[in-house]
Enzyme design. Structure first.
Site, PDB file in Angstrom:
ATOM      1  CB  SER A 109      -2.391   3.659  10.596  1.00 57.11           C
ATOM      2  OG  SER A 109      -3.458   4.575  10.647  1.00 57.11           O
ATOM      3  CG  HIS A 126      -2.819   4.462   5.950  1.00 57.76           C
ATOM      4  ND1 HIS A 126      -3.500   3.308   5.644  1.00 57.76           N
ATOM      5  CD2 HIS A 126      -3.002   4.635   7.293  1.00 57.76           C
ATOM      6  CE1 HIS A 126      -4.063   2.815   6.737  1.00 57.76           C
ATOM      7  NE2 HIS A 126      -3.773   3.601   7.746  1.00 57.76           N
TER       8      HIS A 126
END
EC number: 3.4.21.92
Length: 229
Positions: free
Chosen positions: A101, A126
């Site tokens: 992330s 993501h």
């Protein structure tokens, strides 16, 4: 039973006697940073503060930034990313374990040519997380801001990786894990390294390129002055 943070001996420059400090403070003095936990505002502020200090203390020596983190808040990640771009020194980012992330975003934000991964590390791309909820009115307002920040981060990934915006958006819609070879092909990193000696060699190459750039600039300035005479 936790063993706590180990203490190591460190002699402050100018002092005759060594003192014991925790290992992370010792590493900070060697210009080595660690992100080894969830990234929140407190952790981000500590990292930002250390980078500001190291840059002001000596703007000729690079910083090594080791990352093993599941990520965290967008605001915290953007703050660390911006500071990496702001400081005058090179920041070598190194993924060990997992950079997921916003941690993968910080990894990609390192100095070009000095974004590294260890052989068995992974990165994960993501959608970064937003806020924590609240009253409906504020949730709607926050949702708009979260979408804006996600779009900003997508554009920055484009800048750092060379991928198209459409591909970045698509890949951010799900958990997208990559090994070093895949991450290099994607543009998130520049090299896979296996030992510390390789880090030293990359650092030496970077310094040599800087010196070469200064020499070339000096030659250009000298040439221009000669032409003006």
């Amino acid at each position: 039973m936790p063993i706590g943070i180990p203490k190591v001996a460190y002699r402050i420059p100018g002092e005759a006697v060594s003192t014991y400090v925790d290992v992370y403070n010792r590493l900070y003095r060697e210009r080595i940073l660690f992100l080894g936990e969830d990234l929140d505002d407190e952790v981000a502020n500590q990292l930002i503060g250390v980078m500001v200090f190291l840059n002001s203390e000596d703007d000729t020596k690079g910083i090594f930034f080791y990352i093993n983190s599941p990520g965290g808040s967008m605001n915290a990640g953007l703050g660390v990313y911006d500071m990496i771009q702001h400081v005058n020194v090179d920041v070598t980012t190194i993924c060990m374990g997992l950079a997921a992330s916003m941690a993968s975003f910080i990894l990609a934000g390192g100095t070009p040519g000095q974004r590294l991964m260890f052989p068995h590390a992974r990165v994960m791309l993501h959608q970064p997380m937003g806020g924590n909820g609240g009253k409906a009115k504020y949730m709607v307002e926050e949702s708009v801001e979260v979408k804006r920040l996600r779009e900003l981060i997508a554009h920055l990934y484009v800048k750092r990786t060379g991928q198209s915006l459409e591909k970045i958006r698509k890949d951010m819609n799900r958990d997208n894990f990559m090994r070093p070879r895949q991450a290099k092909e994607y543009g998130l990193i520049d090299h896979m390294v296996t030992n510390v000696n390789e880090l030293d060699e990359l650092d030496k190459q970077s310094n040599d390129l800087k010196k070469l750039g200064k020499v070339n600039l000096t030659n250009i300035e000298t040439s221009n002055k000669s032409e003006l005479k």
